[in-house]
Motif scaffolding. Structure first.
Motif, PDB file in Angstrom:
ATOM      1  N   VAL A  81      14.847 -26.603  78.600  1.00 40.12           N
ATOM      2  CA  VAL A  81      14.132 -25.358  78.727  1.00 40.12           C
ATOM      3  C   VAL A  81      14.447 -24.658  77.320  1.00 40.12           C
ATOM      4  CG1 VAL A  81      14.419 -23.020  79.771  1.00 40.12           C
ATOM      5  CG2 VAL A  81      14.378 -25.095  81.295  1.00 40.12           C
ATOM      6  N   GLN A  82      13.686 -24.096  76.624  1.00 38.31           N
ATOM      7  CA  GLN A  82      14.076 -23.674  75.451  1.00 38.31           C
ATOM      8  C   GLN A  82      13.403 -22.173  74.956  1.00 38.31           C
ATOM      9  OE1 GLN A  82      14.322 -25.798  71.325  1.00 38.31           O
ATOM     10  NE2 GLN A  82      12.337 -25.242  71.090  1.00 38.31           N
ATOM     11  N   ASN A  83      14.066 -21.250  74.649  1.00 37.87           N
ATOM     12  CA  ASN A  83      13.445 -20.187  74.118  1.00 37.87           C
ATOM     13  C   ASN A  83      13.506 -20.367  72.708  1.00 37.87           C
ATOM     14  OD1 ASN A  83      13.014 -17.558  73.238  1.00 37.87           O
ATOM     15  ND2 ASN A  83      14.279 -16.546  74.580  1.00 37.87           N
ATOM     16  N   GLY A  84      12.245 -20.915  72.186  1.00 37.86           N
ATOM     17  CA  GLY A  84      12.003 -21.039  70.781  1.00 37.86           C
ATOM     18  C   GLY A  84      11.906 -20.294  69.792  1.00 37.86           C
ATOM     19  N   ARG A  85      11.539 -18.780  70.354  1.00 41.94           N
ATOM     20  CA  ARG A  85      11.485 -17.805  69.359  1.00 41.94           C
ATOM     21  C   ARG A  85      12.825 -17.313  68.963  1.00 41.94           C
ATOM     22  NH1 ARG A  85       7.450 -13.792  68.618  1.00 41.94           N
ATOM     23  NH2 ARG A  85       6.369 -14.859  70.272  1.00 41.94           N
ATOM     24  N   GLU A  86      13.639 -17.307  69.963  1.00 42.60           N
ATOM     25  CA  GLU A  86      15.281 -16.728  69.654  1.00 42.60           C
ATOM     26  C   GLU A  86      15.761 -18.040  68.709  1.00 42.60           C
ATOM     27  OE1 GLU A  86      16.521 -13.943  70.059  1.00 42.60           O
ATOM     28  OE2 GLU A  86      14.551 -13.323  70.698  1.00 42.60           O
ATOM     29  N   VAL A  87      15.722 -19.055  69.126  1.00 41.44           N
ATOM     30  CA  VAL A  87      16.367 -20.101  68.194  1.00 41.44           C
ATOM     31  C   VAL A  87      15.783 -20.255  66.902  1.00 41.44           C
ATOM     32  CG1 VAL A  87      16.424 -22.661  68.053  1.00 41.44           C
ATOM     33  CG2 VAL A  87      16.656 -21.755  70.306  1.00 41.44           C
ATOM     34  N   TYR A  88      14.602 -19.774  66.728  1.00 37.55           N
ATOM     35  CA  TYR A  88      13.964 -19.838  65.354  1.00 37.55           C
ATOM     36  C   TYR A  88      14.527 -18.487  64.530  1.00 37.55           C
ATOM     37  CZ  TYR A  88      10.202 -19.842  61.779  1.00 37.55           C
ATOM     38  OH  TYR A  88       9.476 -20.017  60.851  1.00 37.55           O
ATOM     39  N   LYS A  89      14.771 -17.588  65.156  1.00 36.05           N
ATOM     40  CA  LYS A  89      15.462 -16.316  64.713  1.00 36.05           C
ATOM     41  C   LYS A  89      16.849 -16.812  64.287  1.00 36.05           C
ATOM     42  CE  LYS A  89      14.605 -12.361  66.829  1.00 36.05           C
ATOM     43  NZ  LYS A  89      14.449 -11.469  67.930  1.00 36.05           N
ATOM     44  N   TRP A  90      17.626 -17.389  65.243  1.00 38.37           N
ATOM     45  CA  TRP A  90      18.929 -17.711  64.944  1.00 38.37           C
ATOM     46  C   TRP A  90      19.032 -18.504  63.574  1.00 38.37           C
ATOM     47  CZ3 TRP A  90      20.897 -22.704  65.877  1.00 38.37           C
ATOM     48  CH2 TRP A  90      22.159 -22.897  65.648  1.00 38.37           C
ATOM     49  N   ALA A  91      18.357 -19.683  63.702  1.00 39.62           N
ATOM     50  CA  ALA A  91      18.574 -20.478  62.776  1.00 39.62           C
ATOM     51  C   ALA A  91      18.003 -19.898  61.197  1.00 39.62           C
ATOM     52  CB  ALA A  91      17.238 -21.668  62.876  1.00 39.62           C
ATOM     53  N   LEU A  92      17.031 -19.084  61.272  1.00 37.76           N
ATOM     54  CA  LEU A  92      16.776 -18.511  59.764  1.00 37.76           C
ATOM     55  C   LEU A  92      17.744 -17.400  59.708  1.00 37.76           C
ATOM     56  CD1 LEU A  92      14.058 -19.806  60.275  1.00 37.76           C
ATOM     57  CD2 LEU A  92      13.065 -17.806  59.655  1.00 37.76           C
ATOM     58  N   SER A  93      18.557 -16.762  60.420  1.00 37.59           N
ATOM     59  CA  SER A  93      19.474 -15.744  60.087  1.00 37.59           C
ATOM     60  C   SER A  93      20.840 -16.462  59.768  1.00 37.59           C
ATOM     61  CB  SER A  93      19.653 -14.849  61.104  1.00 37.59           C
ATOM     62  OG  SER A  93      20.229 -15.567  62.200  1.00 37.59           O
ATOM     63  N   THR A  94      21.125 -17.526  59.954  1.00 38.84           N
ATOM     64  CA  THR A  94      22.551 -18.328  59.893  1.00 38.84           C
ATOM     65  C   THR A  94      22.615 -19.534  58.859  1.00 38.84           C
ATOM     66  OG1 THR A  94      22.221 -19.560  61.983  1.00 38.84           O
ATOM     67  CG2 THR A  94      23.052 -17.291  62.075  1.00 38.84           C
ATOM     68  N   GLY A 128      25.162 -20.777  55.928  1.00 43.36           N
ATOM     69  CA  GLY A 128      26.146 -22.030  56.129  1.00 43.36           C
ATOM     70  C   GLY A 128      25.737 -23.046  54.969  1.00 43.36           C
ATOM     71  N   VAL A 129      24.657 -23.141  54.650  1.00 43.98           N
ATOM     72  CA  VAL A 129      24.354 -23.879  53.312  1.00 43.98           C
ATOM     73  C   VAL A 129      25.283 -23.443  52.005  1.00 43.98           C
ATOM     74  CG1 VAL A 129      22.638 -25.264  51.985  1.00 43.98           C
ATOM     75  CG2 VAL A 129      22.368 -24.891  54.343  1.00 43.98           C
ATOM     76  N   ARG A 130      24.926 -22.167  51.962  1.00 39.03           N
ATOM     77  CA  ARG A 130      25.569 -21.590  50.578  1.00 39.03           C
ATOM     78  C   ARG A 130      27.063 -21.700  50.728  1.00 39.03           C
ATOM     79  NH1 ARG A 130      21.871 -17.503  51.861  1.00 39.03           N
ATOM     80  NH2 ARG A 130      20.029 -17.279  50.699  1.00 39.03           N
ATOM     81  N   ARG A 154      14.255 -19.285  52.191  1.00 41.40           N
ATOM     82  CA  ARG A 154      15.426 -18.088  52.060  1.00 41.40           C
ATOM     83  C   ARG A 154      16.813 -18.689  51.218  1.00 41.40           C
ATOM     84  NH1 ARG A 154      16.081 -14.549  57.628  1.00 41.40           N
ATOM     85  NH2 ARG A 154      13.654 -14.316  57.882  1.00 41.40           N
ATOM     86  N   LEU A 155      16.587 -20.089  51.355  1.00 41.35           N
ATOM     87  CA  LEU A 155      17.547 -20.388  50.365  1.00 41.35           C
ATOM     88  C   LEU A 155      17.349 -20.497  48.861  1.00 41.35           C
ATOM     89  CD1 LEU A 155      19.016 -23.829  52.335  1.00 41.35           C
ATOM     90  CD2 LEU A 155      20.238 -21.766  51.010  1.00 41.35           C
ATOM     91  N   GLU A 156      15.786 -20.256  48.776  1.00 39.05           N
ATOM     92  CA  GLU A 156      15.493 -20.466  47.348  1.00 39.05           C
ATOM     93  C   GLU A 156      15.555 -21.747  46.801  1.00 39.05           C
ATOM     94  OE1 GLU A 156      17.214 -17.182  45.292  1.00 39.05           O
ATOM     95  OE2 GLU A 156      15.818 -15.712  45.602  1.00 39.05           O
ATOM     96  N   ILE A 157      15.148 -22.629  47.662  1.00 36.01           N
ATOM     97  CA  ILE A 157      15.119 -23.956  47.152  1.00 36.01           C
ATOM     98  C   ILE A 157      13.706 -24.588  47.602  1.00 36.01           C
ATOM     99  CG2 ILE A 157      16.049 -24.937  49.348  1.00 36.01           C
ATOM    100  CD1 ILE A 157      17.214 -27.296  47.842  1.00 36.01           C
ATOM    101  N   SER A 158      12.995 -25.420  46.723  1.00 35.00           N
ATOM    102  CA  SER A 158      11.790 -26.013  46.916  1.00 35.00           C
ATOM    103  C   SER A 158      11.851 -26.835  48.155  1.00 35.00           C
ATOM    104  CB  SER A 158      11.215 -26.824  45.858  1.00 35.00           C
ATOM    105  OG  SER A 158      10.029 -27.350  45.954  1.00 35.00           O
ATOM    106  N   SER A 159      10.538 -26.613  49.192  1.00 38.28           N
ATOM    107  CA  SER A 159      10.480 -27.468  50.327  1.00 38.28           C
ATOM    108  C   SER A 159      10.261 -29.028  50.049  1.00 38.28           C
ATOM    109  CB  SER A 159       9.401 -26.833  51.271  1.00 38.28           C
ATOM    110  OG  SER A 159       8.279 -26.863  50.562  1.00 38.28           O
ATOM    111  N   ASP A 160       9.933 -29.080  48.704  1.00 37.29           N
ATOM    112  CA  ASP A 160       9.778 -30.625  48.283  1.00 37.29           C
ATOM    113  C   ASP A 160      11.313 -31.291  48.245  1.00 37.29           C
ATOM    114  OD1 ASP A 160       7.097 -30.209  48.055  1.00 37.29           O
ATOM    115  OD2 ASP A 160       7.202 -29.857  45.810  1.00 37.29           O
TER     116      ASP A 160
END
Length: 322
Positions: free
Chosen positions: A209-222, A226-228, A260-266
């Motif tokens: 069971v997955q709440n895809g909308r909330e997982v998407y928002k969480w990933a984009l916001s965090t 984390g990478v930085r 959001r990271l300002e890195i090319s998706s390539d």
């Protein structure tokens, strides 16, 4: 903590070999159109996924993990399985509660005197397992640790739920972490927000069971922060990254994180288009595909970032050494 110049040879690690396995069964978007109210254009537009692999009824997660380990050993004949002294398998779909998938891999490959454990950190599992392997080698007591991400998610996918059945596939990837004089692990981090853990869940003998909308928002916001953080630890910048390898949950999510990271998706390596979301296996599958294609080369700076149910995320910055 990063290794210091005074630490011994045994206290540093590098990646030494890689392998992978995808089962023969395939579920295309056309197949899903016959199962549920969906269509190819909708799936590709929302996720980027074109197909996913499916294990047979007879195949378990340990079969996939053993096949990935076997692929690694076949491609790197200098690796002596009997001298591997640790096996860590990251999976959310073990064959059974016990014995572990790792113990089955140990027996199958003939690792004579070997620690063998499974870990459950969902889509962050493979990176978490790499961090643990690095820690074992830092201890000086281990010289060679096999890390595997393996899943049979199609066995717990609800094919009546069009929001989740389009996502998941099966597969396995393996890497060997060995003691090395110079070392290649530059920085790591991990964080969990258990308050959101039930955004993605699966009870025993039930379906995902997955709440895809909330997982998407969480990933984009965090995830971008984390990478930085990884780069800050190593005194580097986003522009220094040769390859960014996030968990391949959804191609659109990867594109948004890159923006959001300002890195090319390539510069993002992914395995989701051809394999779907294989949870703990997505990152090693993406690495092995890029290695086979000659895109991933020794000396390149690679940022791995896993994230998923828990809500858990784990990051690792390393120099590619295979």
């Amino acid at each position: 903590m990063l290794p210091t110049a005074t630490q011994s040879f045994q206290s540093k690690a590098r990646l030494a070999a890689i392998g992978s396995y995808l089962p023969d069964g395939v579920i295309t978007n056309a197949d899903l159109e016959r199962m549920v109210d969906t269509d190819n254009d909708w799936i590709v537009r929302r996720t980027g996924i074109e197909r996913r692999h499916r294990a047979s009824e007879e195949q378990s997660t340990s079969d996939l993990a053993i096949a990935a380990a076997g692929d690694l050993l076949a491609r790197y004949p200098s690796v002596d399985a009997s001298r591997i002294d640790g096996i860590i398998v990251a999976t959310t779909t073990p064959d059974m509660p016990f014995p572990s998938v790792a113990s089955k891999v140990q027996q199958a490959i003939g690792a004579a005197r070997c620690m063998a454990v499974d870990i459950s950190a969902a889509c962050a599992g493979f990176v978490s397992a790499l961090q643990m392997a690095n820690g074992l080698i830092l201890s000086g007591s281990y010289r060679s640790v096999l890390v595997i991400g393996a899943e049979t998610l199609t066995k717990i996918t609800d094919y009546a739920d069009r929001s989740t059945c389009i996502l998941f596939g099966d597969g396995a990837g393996a890497v060997l972490v060995e003691a090395d004089e110079s070392g290649a692990f530059l920085a790591s981090n991990a964080v969990t927000d258990g308050s959101g853990g039930m955004q993605v869940y699966c009870y025993p003998h039930e379906k995902i069971v997955q709440n895809g909308r909330e997982v998407y928002k969480w990933a984009l916001s965090t995830v971008p922060d984390g990478v930085r953080d990884l780069l800050d630890q190593a005194g580097l910048k986003v522009g220094d990254i040769d390859w960014f390898v996030p968990h391949s949950a959804n191609l659109r999510m990867i594109e948004a994180i890159c923006e959001r990271l300002e890195i090319s998706s390539d510069k993002a390596l992914q395995s989701v288009v051809s394999n779907g979301n294989t949870s703990a296996a997505t990152i090693p599958l993406a690495l092995d595909a890029a290695s086979k294609e000659g895109r991933l080369r020794p000396g390149q700076l690679v940022a791995l970032y896993g994230f998923g149910s828990g809500l858990t995320q784990s990051g690792l910055l390393l120099r590619w050494t295979i």
